[in-house]
Scaffold this active site. Structure first.
Site, PDB file in Angstrom:
ATOM      1  N   GLU A 160     -31.803  16.594  -2.038  1.00  0.00           N
ATOM      2  CA  GLU A 160     -31.972  17.991  -2.884  1.00  0.00           C
ATOM      3  C   GLU A 160     -31.073  18.717  -3.264  1.00  0.00           C
ATOM      4  OE1 GLU A 160     -34.030  22.111  -1.018  1.00  0.00           O
ATOM      5  OE2 GLU A 160     -33.107  20.764   0.419  1.00  0.00           O
ATOM      6  N   GLY A 167     -32.754  24.825   7.557  1.00  0.00           N
ATOM      7  CA  GLY A 167     -31.760  24.614   6.751  1.00  0.00           C
ATOM      8  C   GLY A 167     -31.491  23.379   6.410  1.00  0.00           C
ATOM      9  N   SER A 168     -29.736  22.464   6.330  1.00  0.00           N
ATOM     10  CA  SER A 168     -29.852  21.870   5.967  1.00  0.00           C
ATOM     11  C   SER A 168     -30.294  20.764   6.880  1.00  0.00           C
ATOM     12  CB  SER A 168     -27.769  21.572   5.609  1.00  0.00           C
ATOM     13  OG  SER A 168     -27.947  21.897   6.972  1.00  0.00           O
ATOM     14  N   LYS A 225     -30.652  32.532  17.590  1.00  0.00           N
ATOM     15  CA  LYS A 225     -29.667  32.162  16.839  1.00  0.00           C
ATOM     16  C   LYS A 225     -29.472  33.013  15.076  1.00  0.00           C
ATOM     17  CE  LYS A 225     -25.373  29.129  16.459  1.00  0.00           C
ATOM     18  NZ  LYS A 225     -24.972  29.769  14.778  1.00  0.00           N
ATOM     19  N   GLU A 238     -37.914  22.084   9.428  1.00  0.00           N
ATOM     20  CA  GLU A 238     -37.627  22.056   8.116  1.00  0.00           C
ATOM     21  C   GLU A 238     -36.367  22.144   7.274  1.00  0.00           C
ATOM     22  OE1 GLU A 238     -37.496  23.414   4.061  1.00  0.00           O
ATOM     23  OE2 GLU A 238     -38.938  25.378   5.569  1.00  0.00           O
ATOM     24  N   GLY A 281     -27.215  19.397   9.156  1.00  0.00           N
ATOM     25  CA  GLY A 281     -27.544  20.737  10.489  1.00  0.00           C
ATOM     26  C   GLY A 281     -28.437  20.326  11.280  1.00  0.00           C
ATOM     27  N   GLY A 282     -29.731  20.144  10.445  1.00  0.00           N
ATOM     28  CA  GLY A 282     -31.428  20.504  11.114  1.00  0.00           C
ATOM     29  C   GLY A 282     -31.252  18.399  11.729  1.00  0.00           C
ATOM     30  N   CYS A 310     -37.274  26.875  -0.312  1.00  0.00           N
ATOM     31  CA  CYS A 310     -37.574  25.900  -0.279  1.00  0.00           C
ATOM     32  C   CYS A 310     -38.032  24.712  -1.052  1.00  0.00           C
ATOM     33  CB  CYS A 310     -37.883  25.392   1.768  1.00  0.00           C
ATOM     34  SG  CYS A 310     -38.276  26.785   1.935  1.00  0.00           S
TER      35      CYS A 310
END
Length: 504
Positions: A389, A239-240, A182, A263, A243-244, A300
């Site tokens: 973060e 990603g965030s 995606k 991650e 969202g993750g 990251c």
């Protein structure tokens, strides 16, 4: 030659458009129209991947290695196009894109050489003992086998190394698993060029067309359809946290739960010990400022927190950091949304009890400037929000009263990708106390360096306890990452004529 994207999805070897399109929002130049992904495209890609798996999953290691090299060759052949569209979409400088392209092709070639050695298969054999008393033992052989189609979500901050042909895709293909990507909306044109390279390698290598598909963009329903598709057997994500975690929960809620290798975020704390601070505190400050602002802080492994002991050295360090950051100019962030979130995160940080502004800035739209704050460890320990973060060039200095309070800060940390000790020989006793804590908190612990810059090699671990990643036993960088997309299978008394070639 200027590259103009066609804006289509690659579904099992066919470039496919959809009625709905969206205009990209590049950092420079005009946007381009891209077809919007749909759950139907996801279904077609997943079914093609499952069909391809019956062939691709049983290919020889030499065949897959040659395929990985072919992908790298095709990416390198499109180097100028990738740099052009990548710079325009992300605002990243050409040197950064070219370096990331080298990392991307380098890890493809590394994985090719790694699977040729065969060690990753973890082959084991317990020969039959027919005369053993009181019971005989059968012949038992074990090896790692590919799990099936893998879904990969492209990352915003690494348009090459963690996206279409990045580490997750390379690892899955090396393992023998087809991939459905995606694409990330921040760099759809870059994703398209790389997908063209993979498609060319598929054709040249005579691989089944369903071994790779790219679904561009789309709303949350597209991501949900991908992780919940019954033919997808694992998910790779960078990603965030929000969202993750949402995708992780969807994977766990499936009738047949699948692993989600996400991650999600890290503040990558540094602990600056007293002898090192006395000897070279200003130099460490300058190095921290450079690491903090590298790539507009959009790494990251960006070291967002520095933990120091109270005293004149801490004041000198804070002033040296402020001075170094003050010389850093504005940098373009990857998207308008990331820039807005950065400014909001800085404002939230400044509003917390006990936080002192050392350096503030006015950020213009997509431009980011560094922020620097200081807080006492007692206030940091009492406020978990200070440990969240902020994606961008923001630093927080946490000042501990003594070594015991510094250790308490270490104990209170959530899971991290990295943790760093800046130390000299005289700091060894304190470092010896901190290291057992930090190795439980982070996937990578380093001394006298900065964590930005992740080497792609056998020994690297890029992962850590939650929320750094959703599976602390795995890494998304390095050859060990291939193991995420394999599972052990034991063969009992199977005739050699039926065994996989690698097990005979």
């Amino acid at each position: 030659m200027t590259f103009t994207p066609h804006g289509k999805h690659l579904i099992a070897g066919t470039w496919t458009g959809t009625e709905e399109t969206v205009l990209s929002d590049p950092a420079e130049g005009a946007g381009h129209a891209f077809s919007v992904g749909t759950p139907d495209l996801v279904d077609r890609a997943a079914r093609a991947a499952e069909e391809a798996f019956w062939t691709f999953g049983t290919t020889s290691r030499a065949t897959r290695a040659a395929f990985l090299h072919a992908i790298a060759d095709e990416i390198e052949a499109r180097g100028a196009q990738i740099t052009e569209i990548g710079c325009a979409e992300t605002g990243l400088p050409a040197a950064r894109l070219e370096g990331e392209r080298g990392r991307t092709t380098g890890q493809l070639r590394l994985f090719a050489e790694h699977i040729l050695k065969g060690d990753y298969l973890d082959r084991r054999h317990d020969a039959a003992l027919p005369d053993r008393k009181p019971l005989p033992r059968p012949d038992l052989r074990m090896m790692q086998r590919p799990i099936g189609p893998v879904a990969v979500f492209g990352a915003s901050n690494f348009p090459l190394a963690f996206s279409t042909a990045g580490g997750d895709t390379a690892a899955a293909l090396a393992a023998g698993c087809p991939v459905v990507v995606k694409g990330h909306g921040a760099h759809p044109g870059t994703s398209e060029v790389v997908a063209e390279a993979i498609h060319a390698a598929i054709v040249k290598s005579a691989m089944p067309s369903g071994v790779f598909s790219l679904v561009q963009g789309g709303n949350r329903a597209v991501g949900q359809a991908l992780v919940q598709h019954p033919l997808i057997r694992a998910v790779g994500f960078t990603g965030s946290l929000a969202g993750g975690r949402a995708l992780f929960d969807l994977c766990a809620a499936r009738p047949d739960p699948i692993p989600f290798f996400g991650e999600l975020g890290s503040v990558n704390p540094m602990f600056l010990l007293p002898d090192a601070m006395a000897a070279r505190g200003a130099a460490i400050a300058t190095g921290w400022a450079g690491s903090l602002t590298m790539g507009a802080g959009q790494f990251c492994t960006n070291p967002g927190i520095a933990v120091v002991l109270k005293g004149p050295e801490a004041e000198t360090f804070a002033e040296a950091t402020r001075a170094a950051l003050s010389e850093s100019g504005a940098q373009v962030m990857l998207t308008d949304g990331i820039a807005a979130a950065y400014v909001a995160g800085a404002a939230q940080m400044a509003a917390q009890t006990g936080v002192q502004d050392l350096l503030t800035a006015i950020c213009d739209q997509r431009q980011a400037k560094p922020f620097l704050y200081r807080v006492a460890a007692r206030d940091w320990l009492g406020n978990h929000a200070l440990g969240e973060e902020v994606f961008g060039p923001l630093g927080l200095i946490v000042v501990a009263e003594n070594a015991e309070e510094m250790a308490a800060v270490a104990q209170s940390l959530k899971g991290q990708l990295t943790a760093t000790l800046h130390m000299d020989a005289g700091d060894t006793p304190l470092a010896r106390c901190l290291l057992p804590v930090l190795e439980r908190k982070a996937g990578r612990v380093l001394t006298n360096g900065f964590p930005t810059g992740v080497e792609v090699c056998d020994a690297m671990v890029h992962g850590g306890p939650y929320p750094a990643s959703t599976n602390f036993g795995a890494t998304s960088v390095g050859t060990l990452s291939i193991r995420r997309f394999l599972r052990p299978v034991c063969y009992q008394n199977i005739p050699e004529a039926l065994l996989p070639e690698d097990l005979v």
